[in-house]
Enzyme design. Structure first.
Site, PDB file in Angstrom:
ATOM      1  N   GLU A  95      16.039  -5.946   0.126  1.00 54.29           N
ATOM      2  CA  GLU A  95      15.224  -5.412  -0.626  1.00 54.29           C
ATOM      3  C   GLU A  95      13.834  -5.213   0.554  1.00 54.29           C
ATOM      4  O   GLU A  95      13.206  -4.137   0.401  1.00 54.29           O
ATOM      5  CB  GLU A  95      14.602  -6.052  -1.974  1.00 54.29           C
ATOM      6  CG  GLU A  95      13.631  -5.470  -2.575  1.00 54.29           C
ATOM      7  CD  GLU A  95      13.724  -4.138  -3.379  1.00 54.29           C
ATOM      8  OE1 GLU A  95      14.740  -3.838  -4.164  1.00 54.29           O
ATOM      9  OE2 GLU A  95      13.122  -3.142  -2.849  1.00 54.29           O
TER      10      GLU A  95
ATOM     11  N   ASP B   8      11.607   3.597  13.546  1.00 57.05           N
ATOM     12  CA  ASP B   8      11.487   2.422  12.206  1.00 57.05           C
ATOM     13  C   ASP B   8      11.571   3.403  10.924  1.00 57.05           C
ATOM     14  O   ASP B   8      12.650   3.116  10.263  1.00 57.05           O
ATOM     15  CB  ASP B   8      10.076   2.189  12.067  1.00 57.05           C
ATOM     16  CG  ASP B   8       9.902   1.154  11.060  1.00 57.05           C
ATOM     17  OD1 ASP B   8      10.277   0.141  10.934  1.00 57.05           O
ATOM     18  OD2 ASP B   8       9.264   1.645   9.911  1.00 57.05           O
TER      19      ASP B   8
ATOM     20  N   LYS C  41      15.078   3.191   8.062  1.00 52.79           N
ATOM     21  CA  LYS C  41      14.802   2.924   6.765  1.00 52.79           C
ATOM     22  C   LYS C  41      15.493   4.292   6.057  1.00 52.79           C
ATOM     23  O   LYS C  41      16.030   4.027   4.972  1.00 52.79           O
ATOM     24  CB  LYS C  41      13.349   2.837   6.561  1.00 52.79           C
ATOM     25  CG  LYS C  41      12.550   1.745   7.068  1.00 52.79           C
ATOM     26  CD  LYS C  41      11.259   1.653   6.827  1.00 52.79           C
ATOM     27  CE  LYS C  41      10.491   0.370   7.580  1.00 52.79           C
ATOM     28  NZ  LYS C  41       9.164   0.426   7.758  1.00 52.79           N
TER      29      LYS C  41
HETATM   30  N1  HSE Z   1       5.885  -1.366  11.391  1.00 53.56           N
HETATM   31  C1  HSE Z   1       6.426  -1.118  10.151  1.00 53.56           C
HETATM   32  C2  HSE Z   1       5.453  -0.306   9.548  1.00 53.56           C
HETATM   33  C3  HSE Z   1       6.420  -2.535   9.529  1.00 53.56           C
HETATM   34  O1  HSE Z   1       4.094  -0.016  10.027  1.00 53.56           O
HETATM   35  O2  HSE Z   1       5.680   0.022   8.536  1.00 53.56           O
HETATM   36  C4  HSE Z   1       7.237  -2.684   8.254  1.00 53.56           C
HETATM   37  O3  HSE Z   1       8.405  -1.953   8.211  1.00 53.56           O
END
Ligand code: HSE
Length: 404
Positions: free
Chosen positions: A123, A195, A199
């Site tokens: 999660e 990132d 996701k």
């Molecule tokens: N570096 C990521 C962000 C951390 O700024 O959303 C959370 O996944």
């Protein structure tokens, strides 16, 4: 029930804090107590309240039959993949915030969990403290998910908000994000969109049932956006956001990451600073919107702790969710999707008008004389690129999709 935490960084120490601070509420809800038996980290933490639980030896956790749930919050694939696989094979459930690991090896780890009758939950890997994984596989499971678009990186959203509201340059906003502890140690993953890519892979795999690997998700970050583009967005009644998107396209899936002009009537424009927001459309529910703290110690840790609790409730019968592996053949390029574009470049307005019949020019006070900015009608990127290439007196500088 004994649990272990692997990684005593921001999320790991937060997970311990959540489990310890809310211990009585958690045990009341579960009908049992969760005790942290080990915390794995190679560093020393002299004087820390959990110093007696620290170990540098992974085998202490692996070989202890009294530990049935492990939180892997180390980050990265190495050694997290090997450790997770061994734990699952040893009959322990694993929960994680590690988006890189789930995006890269999720299908395999879910299969290993299934084969060993244990759970693998994540999660906290998307949206930090925002509930999104469980709502998709639980609350929305009677829907066909058609598409989603999400602001799922707090750092870049913080930077874009500073650029939009305070005319701050990207470089200065990044420095501020680093000072405030939002950016990853190496901000490349945030700034260049990796990132968000990870996701997006996780959400798309969950929504559409097949593993979407990072190399199937074309990714642009915010590194090439200038303050001028942000100003043109504003002059056009839009905000500019870094979005992770995926949608069904016939029997294929299109997933990508890129900055987008977002019209002011979209909920996404209200997602500011480090917050995350995800709009998702199901064929029965219609549009739903998830919003909240997408990063940070306690919000992320509260999602990790909730997964630990869910595992504790499902020791007899595992929760069956996840997706199948795939060879990438279900994926289609975003270049095939007709959308409207914002385009900025230098050259001749007359030439642009001749080549592109329906464009809306955007004027910006103080812009260089030969600079041209406009939005186009909906067309595929391939079609637009061909037309732009054919204009003799026009040099393209930036091109951004308009999100609708
Ligand atoms: N570096 C990521 C962000 C951390 O700024 O959303 C959370 O996944």
């Amino acid at each position: 029930m004994n649990v272990a935490i692997m990684g005593y960084g921001v999320v790991g120490s937060g997970t311990a804090e959540v489990l310890q601070t809310n211990a009585s509420t958690i045990s009341k809800r579960l009908g049992l107590t969760l005790d942290i038996k080990y915390i794995l980290d190679l560093r020393d933490f002299p004087g820390d309240k959990n110093e007696d639980k620290l170990t540098k030896n992974f085998d202490d956790i692996l070989n202890d039959e009294s530990v049935s749930i492990v939180a892997e919050v180390m980050g990265g694939c190495n050694p997290a993949f090997e450790f997770t696989k061994k734990l699952l094979c040893a009959g322990k459930s694993v929960v994680t915030s590690n988006k890189e690991l789930v995006a890269t090896h999720g299908a395999e780890l879910l299969k290993t969990a299934r084969e060993n009758g244990v759970n693998y939950m994540f999660e906290a890997s998307v949206g930090g403290g925002v509930p999104i994984i469980r709502p998709i596989y639980q609350c929305l499971c009677a829907n066909e998910i058609e598409q989603f678009a999400g602001i799922i990186n707090g750092t870049t959203n913080f930077i874009l908000t500073k650029m939009y509201k305070e005319d701050m340059s990207l470089e200065d906003a990044l420095k501020l994000a680093q000072k405030l502890g939002y950016a990853e140690k190496d901000p490349t993953a945030d700034i260049c969109g990796y990132d968000v890519q990870r996701k997006t892979c996780i959400l798309a795999s969950l929504c559409f049932g097949k593993h979407i690997y990072p190399d199937s998700v074309p990714t642009e970050g915010i590194q090439n956006l200038s303050l001028r583009d942000v100003k043109y967005a504003k002059a056009n009644g839009c905000d500019i956001k870094l979005l992770g998107q995926a949608k069904r396209f016939g029997d294929k899936i299109c997933a990508f990451v890129a900055p987008a002009f977002v019209k002011k009537d979209s909920q996404l424009t209200n997602v500011e600073d480090v917050f995350n927001g995800i709009i998702l459309r199901g064929n029965m529910v219609g549009e739903v919107f998830f919003y909240g703290a997408g990063a940070g110690k306690l919000p992320t840790a509260s999602a990790v702790a909730a997964d630990i609790m869910d595992c504790a409730r499902h020791t007899e019968k595992r929760k069956d969710f996840g997706w199948e592996d795939s060879d990438g053949s279900t994926v289609v390029s975003p270049k095939e999707m007709p959308v409207s574009y914002y385009v900025r470049g230098v050259g001749s307005v007359a030439e642009v008008k001749k080549a592109l019949s329906q464009v809306n020019f955007i004027s910006l006070p103080g812009a260089p004389k030969n600079e041209i900015a406009f939005t186009t009608q909906k067309q595929t990127e391939k079609e637009l690129d061909e037309i732009l290439d054919s204009i003799k007196d026009f040099k393209l500088e930036t091109k951004v999709r308009v999100f609708e």
